[in-house]
Design an enzyme around this catalytic site. Structure first.
Site, PDB file in Angstrom:
ATOM      1  CD  GLU A  53      -2.713  -1.283   2.530  1.00  0.00           C
ATOM      2  OE1 GLU A  53      -2.847  -0.221   3.190  1.00  0.00           O
ATOM      3  OE2 GLU A  53      -3.280  -2.348   2.848  1.00  0.00           O
ATOM      4  N   GLY A  54       0.249   2.406  -0.143  1.00  0.00           N
ATOM      5  CA  GLY A  54       0.977   3.673  -0.087  1.00  0.00           C
ATOM      6  C   GLY A  54       2.001   3.794  -1.190  1.00  0.00           C
TER       7      GLY A  54
END
Length: 571
Positions: free
Chosen positions: A350-351
């Protein structure tokens, strides 16, 4: 009489001084004491005083020498301590040996310099700043003990043993099959592949150190490969997949072996980088010893469950920006998976872990280094463990379906990975939560937490779509058996997107059997997709927090689609 100050007086004085020098052996510094008229008396007095203070002077010099010997040097190595952040080049001392940090990290118990050659390089004996240079190391490591196998398939064997010790430090191990070297490893585990089904092999292991000393061979282990895979697959054609927390976030602290029997696949969360920017991943059980955790995994596998290692998560940023980090990534994952006997790997990045660089415009041929290295790294790990290795992924909607309208930055950033791994991927369960509204193939926007949202997002992967707009390259659909829907187990589990069991089951009945609930979204394949695999949830712990309301509601529902059972799932 000789007149004072005359030439004759000076000659007599020089003669007398020379005579006194020869008689008393007075050194030049002592002669400096001579003053006044009675030279002989004053000279004797100074000489006696020097002799009297000689022991004091000797002691003072010796004391200063001792202090300088033990005084810390500016470049002296500090004692190694767990919890300390080390950078490359730092020097530490551990058990009277000096080590240089070769990989930035924060030290943990168990990562002592002598135990982790991937993080520390031995540079010499710690002598406190003095002493002689140690001679060459000729002492071999101790013989590896406790050679055993944690997993046997028809083509591979997972081996593990107790770590050896060494006077300097063990740097690795050599694994022999029938007396022939087949692989080397830095840790006390190895996976030997390329074996023949139903065949008996004899394995031994030797330890080696930095000086090239090699131990004697371990006690041999005889292993016979199976005629099939090592563990039975999940029962039934529909699976319930859940994430188990390796941390306490206020949900439920639950031992892995106590996971509800309703789950078919358990994703242990998470393996994370040892430090920011590192490609080396680490995993340590938070509520069990390593031996207990391995036992828990084996126990679940004996029940027909699959236990996977999930990497990343919201806080575990993994950015493989160069080949060195990719190599670290591969080797660390191989070690962790072999140590615990995991059945596979889940990708939960993620991110900033996945984001497209400017100019990277075609998912079919990505150019962003961290995406290219991730693809190659995952392929290498999958290849290492063989065909029965399970590979799953849990991206957020922006990184997949978000690429339908816009491709760049995070939008669609998972698509190159999914495309490159589509033939290796067992399951893709996109997170249908914490997402907001998303646009479906019909061009309409649907809100998370509704049946329409789940149906619309799932069919995008079942039908395929043009990336970055209607004129963009086409992302081909995945097989229905590669798709599961990801939802929160309770309202506390996510910031948004919780779906009641009744609402989610309406969506699944429509997706799998074509039974419409009269919603706004209409399937492009009216009969549905009978092979759709099931449901993923975050998380098992939050489900336990609500007394397993989620798994109890959906297990019986999924069982209703098929009574078929299989001894082994084929991937």
């Amino acid at each position: 009489m000789v007149r004072e100050g005359s030439e004759e007086a000076l000659s007599v004085r020089r003669f007398d001084e020379a005579r006194i020098d020869r008689r008393l052996h007075v050194s030049a510094p002592v002669k400096l004491c001579l003053q006044g008229e009675n030279n002989l008396v004053q000279e004797g007095f100074c000489l006696n005083k020097a002799v009297r203070f000689r022991p004091v002077i000797t002691f003072a010099l010796a004391f200063l020498l001792i202090i300088s010997w033990f005084a810390p040097r500016a470049d002296a190595a500090a004692l190694w301590q767990a919890g300390t952040a080390y950078k490359k080049g730092d020097l530490v001392t551990y058990q009277n040996k000096d080590y240089e940090c070769i990989q930035p990290h924060t030290a943990l118990t168990g990562w002592e310099p002598s135990n982790v050659p991937a993080l520390w390089k031995y540079v010499g004996e710690n002598t406190g700043g003095g002493g002689e240079t140690p001679g060459p190391d000729t002492t071999p490591p101790s013989v590896p003990t406790g050679l055993t196998t944690s997993s046997i398939t028809d083509t591979s064997v997972n081996l593990a043993w107790s770590a050896s010790t060494d006077n300097v430090g063990v740097t690795g191990y050599e694994v022999y099959r029938n007396g022939v070297l087949v692989t080397s490893t830095s840790g006390a585990t190895a996976v030997v592949t390329g074996l023949t089904a139903g065949t008996t092999y004899v394995f031994t292991v030797k330890a080696k150190d930095a000086a090239g000393n090699t131990s004697a061979a371990s006690t041999s282990l005889s292993v016979t490969t199976s005629n099939g895979s090592s563990h039975p697959g999940p029962t039934g054609s529909k699976w319930l997949i859940g994430y188990w927390h390796n941390f306490d976030n206020g949900s439920t602290n639950i031992r892995l072996r106590n996971v509800s029997t309703a789950y078919d696949v358990i994703n242990v969360s998470f393996a994370e980088p040892i430090s920011h920017g590192s490609g080396t991943l680490a995993f340590t059980p938070y509520n069990a010893t390593v031996a207990e955790f391995k036992s828990d995994i084996a126990y679940l596998q004996s029940q027909g469950k699959k236990v996977l290692l999930s990497m990343g998560g919201a806080n575990g940023t993994i950015e493989l920006t160069d080949a060195t980090k990719r190599q670290q990534f591969e080797e660390s994952l191989k070690s962790i998976i072999s140590t615990y006997g995991f059945n596979g790997l889940d990708i939960d990045l993620e991110g900033s872990s996945l984001s497209l660089n400017a100019g990277d415009t075609d998912f079919r041929s990505p150019t962003t280094p961290k995406i290219v290295h991730l693809i190659n790294g995952v392929k290498a790990v999958k290849s290492h463990f063989g065909a029965n290795f399970i590979l799953t992924a849990a991206p957020e909607t922006a990184y997949v379906q978000g690429g339908y309208l816009s491709y760049g930055g995070p939008w669609g950033a998972y698509l190159p990975v999914i495309h490159a791994l589509r033939n290796d991927l067992t399951l893709l369960h996109v997170q249908h939560y914490n997402t907001g509204s998303m646009v479906g193939l019909d061009g309409r926007s649907y809100a998370q937490g509704t049946a329409d949202f789940h149906v619309a997002m799932a069919e995008m992967l079942l039908q395929g779509f043009n990336v970055g707009g209607s004129s963009g390259p086409f992302f081909s659909p995945l097989r229905p058996d590669q798709i599961a829907i990801g939802v929160p187990a309770s309202q506390q589990a996510a910031g948004g997107g919780y779906t009641t069991p009744a609402e989610l089951q309406k969506a699944l009945n429509y997706l799998i059997k074509g039974v419409s609930y009269g919603g706004s979204y209409t399937l492009r394949q009216p009969a549905g997709y009978a092979g759709l695999k099931g449901i993923m949830t975050w998380s098992i712990n939050w489900d336990s927090y609500t007394n397993n309301q989620f798994s109890n509601a959906h297990r019986s529902f999924l069982n209703g689609f098929s009574t078929q059972t299989t001894k082994e799932a084929v991937y």
